[in-house]
Design an enzyme around this catalytic site. Sequence first.
Site, PDB file in Angstrom:
ATOM      1  N   TYR A  97      15.318 -17.320 -76.942  1.00  0.00           N
ATOM      2  CA  TYR A  97      16.228 -16.189 -77.343  1.00  0.00           C
ATOM      3  C   TYR A  97      16.086 -15.665 -78.650  1.00  0.00           C
ATOM      4  O   TYR A  97      16.902 -14.741 -79.148  1.00  0.00           O
ATOM      5  CB  TYR A  97      17.566 -17.018 -77.332  1.00  0.00           C
ATOM      6  CG  TYR A  97      18.029 -18.134 -76.081  1.00  0.00           C
ATOM      7  CD1 TYR A  97      17.231 -17.638 -75.013  1.00  0.00           C
ATOM      8  CD2 TYR A  97      18.823 -18.982 -76.136  1.00  0.00           C
ATOM      9  CE1 TYR A  97      17.655 -18.303 -73.706  1.00  0.00           C
ATOM     10  CE2 TYR A  97      19.292 -19.674 -74.994  1.00  0.00           C
ATOM     11  CZ  TYR A  97      18.608 -19.592 -73.969  1.00  0.00           C
ATOM     12  OH  TYR A  97      18.730 -20.241 -72.750  1.00  0.00           O
ATOM     13  N   TRP A 149      24.661 -22.066 -67.001  1.00  0.00           N
ATOM     14  CA  TRP A 149      24.456 -20.769 -67.623  1.00  0.00           C
ATOM     15  C   TRP A 149      24.706 -19.604 -66.635  1.00  0.00           C
ATOM     16  O   TRP A 149      25.047 -19.687 -65.457  1.00  0.00           O
ATOM     17  CB  TRP A 149      22.813 -20.811 -68.169  1.00  0.00           C
ATOM     18  CG  TRP A 149      21.799 -20.915 -67.184  1.00  0.00           C
ATOM     19  CD1 TRP A 149      21.158 -21.883 -66.738  1.00  0.00           C
ATOM     20  CD2 TRP A 149      21.179 -19.896 -66.364  1.00  0.00           C
ATOM     21  NE1 TRP A 149      19.980 -21.775 -66.181  1.00  0.00           N
ATOM     22  CE2 TRP A 149      19.916 -20.287 -65.709  1.00  0.00           C
ATOM     23  CE3 TRP A 149      21.062 -18.254 -66.231  1.00  0.00           C
ATOM     24  CZ2 TRP A 149      18.925 -19.751 -64.685  1.00  0.00           C
ATOM     25  CZ3 TRP A 149      20.411 -17.824 -65.344  1.00  0.00           C
ATOM     26  CH2 TRP A 149      19.332 -18.586 -64.672  1.00  0.00           C
ATOM     27  N   PRO A 185      27.604 -18.421 -66.823  1.00  0.00           N
ATOM     28  CA  PRO A 185      28.965 -18.944 -66.305  1.00  0.00           C
ATOM     29  C   PRO A 185      29.976 -18.038 -65.882  1.00  0.00           C
ATOM     30  O   PRO A 185      30.853 -18.391 -64.936  1.00  0.00           O
ATOM     31  CB  PRO A 185      29.373 -19.871 -67.325  1.00  0.00           C
ATOM     32  CG  PRO A 185      28.711 -19.168 -68.764  1.00  0.00           C
ATOM     33  CD  PRO A 185      27.411 -18.674 -68.301  1.00  0.00           C
ATOM     34  N   LEU A 186      29.861 -16.779 -66.487  1.00  0.00           N
ATOM     35  CA  LEU A 186      30.538 -15.769 -66.393  1.00  0.00           C
ATOM     36  C   LEU A 186      30.411 -14.844 -65.227  1.00  0.00           C
ATOM     37  O   LEU A 186      30.552 -13.441 -65.026  1.00  0.00           O
ATOM     38  CB  LEU A 186      31.095 -14.994 -67.571  1.00  0.00           C
ATOM     39  CG  LEU A 186      31.929 -15.716 -68.507  1.00  0.00           C
ATOM     40  CD1 LEU A 186      32.281 -15.080 -69.743  1.00  0.00           C
ATOM     41  CD2 LEU A 186      33.213 -16.301 -67.953  1.00  0.00           C
ATOM     42  N   LYS A 206      28.705 -16.579 -73.150  1.00  0.00           N
ATOM     43  CA  LYS A 206      27.966 -15.964 -74.435  1.00  0.00           C
ATOM     44  C   LYS A 206      29.040 -14.753 -74.742  1.00  0.00           C
ATOM     45  O   LYS A 206      29.394 -14.137 -73.636  1.00  0.00           O
ATOM     46  CB  LYS A 206      26.759 -15.651 -74.339  1.00  0.00           C
ATOM     47  CG  LYS A 206      26.221 -14.593 -75.445  1.00  0.00           C
ATOM     48  CD  LYS A 206      26.116 -13.380 -74.970  1.00  0.00           C
ATOM     49  CE  LYS A 206      25.812 -12.077 -75.954  1.00  0.00           C
ATOM     50  NZ  LYS A 206      25.847 -10.879 -75.299  1.00  0.00           N
ATOM     51  N   GLU A 264      39.384 -15.752 -76.686  1.00  0.00           N
ATOM     52  CA  GLU A 264      39.802 -15.568 -75.286  1.00  0.00           C
ATOM     53  C   GLU A 264      39.281 -16.597 -74.409  1.00  0.00           C
ATOM     54  O   GLU A 264      39.839 -17.327 -73.852  1.00  0.00           O
ATOM     55  CB  GLU A 264      39.582 -14.181 -74.582  1.00  0.00           C
ATOM     56  CG  GLU A 264      39.872 -13.960 -73.353  1.00  0.00           C
ATOM     57  CD  GLU A 264      39.486 -12.793 -72.658  1.00  0.00           C
ATOM     58  OE1 GLU A 264      39.310 -11.583 -73.393  1.00  0.00           O
ATOM     59  OE2 GLU A 264      39.140 -12.795 -71.456  1.00  0.00           O
TER      60      GLU A 264
END
Length: 315
Positions: free
Chosen positions: A54, A191, A193-194, A267, A276
Amino acid sequence: MENNVFPTVALANGVAIPRMGFGCADFPERPVLEKAVAAGLEAGYRFFDNAPFYRTEAQIGAALKASGINRSELFISTKLPNSCHGLEDALKAFDRSLRTMGLDYFDMYLIHWPCPKQGKYTEAWRALEKLYKSGLIRAIGVSNFQEKHLETIFEMAEIRPMVNEIECNPYLSVAAQRRFHAKHGVHTVAWFPLGGPIGAIEPPASGIVDESDPIQAVLAEIRKANLNKKVLLKDETLAAIAAKCGKSVAQIILRWHIESDIIPIPKSMKPERLFENSRVFDFALTAHDKAAVDALDHNRRLGPDPDLNEDLAVS
Ligand code: NDP
């Protein structure tokens, strides 16, 4: 600030891991990252999920140090690069990450990918066991391992992996694999996750992709392979549940992770979204809504196949 720190869960060795982490990949510029880390800490994040790939280890390490938060209150994790599975290479890579982040121990260290063609992940596991026994890591685990890879590790391990960090979200809920993890005392960390970086599914607003940046190059590959696929954050079922609960779609997704005993590591580079996303420990999904989110699974993988990904370029 201390009151809103996220709850934790005990790993197999009793070490407490926060129920949600801060994804450290895909930050364009240092000031953006520094603001995000400060906001994340204020919002209650203590688990920072990093990897040399990263290219944010140095900045995250510096930002955490600058925060003044006690080292013992943080849960800092990074990963072994694919190119360093040999025992000596692994020990050197670990030392490099430690120095890059300015630390004297990691809370968690994971083998990033199994890279089965290299056939050296058991050797890498020996390195992690050695570091764990010497007290330089508080918890060890793997990432992107499938059941067969974990079974190979179980056969030779003195210390079993405590975590497997895998791609997981309501479109790819990997329920069978999670049951396997639970049976063997392995916690699932998610990972994407959204549903993954928006930039991996929709072209960047600027239309410009810097393919010399390894993360941008991977995103461009993922985008090519997933043109016109649905964006999880725009799912209609999730939007209806969110409207009914007075929550955002992201909060419904993250709450689904929590209630499924998954540790998500979302992230965001935007402070308001970090706040949020942090507000998911004060409400519950009804059984009906939980089942509706479960039903969205269609085994939709965006990221690389764990069996094929051997060659992530790493520093
Ligand atoms: P995520 O699923 O976390 O999605 C992040 C995307 O969602 C970003 O584009 C972000 O945009 C956007 N976003 C975040 N919060 C919201 C919100 N509330 N509303 C709308 N959009 C939102 O995918 P990531 O790839 O970022 O993965 C998370 C972490 O997982 C990584 O940072 C990394 O630490 C880890 N990872 C691990 C891998 C492994 O092999 N072990 C592989 C890939 C990732 P914005 O930033 O603009 O807010």
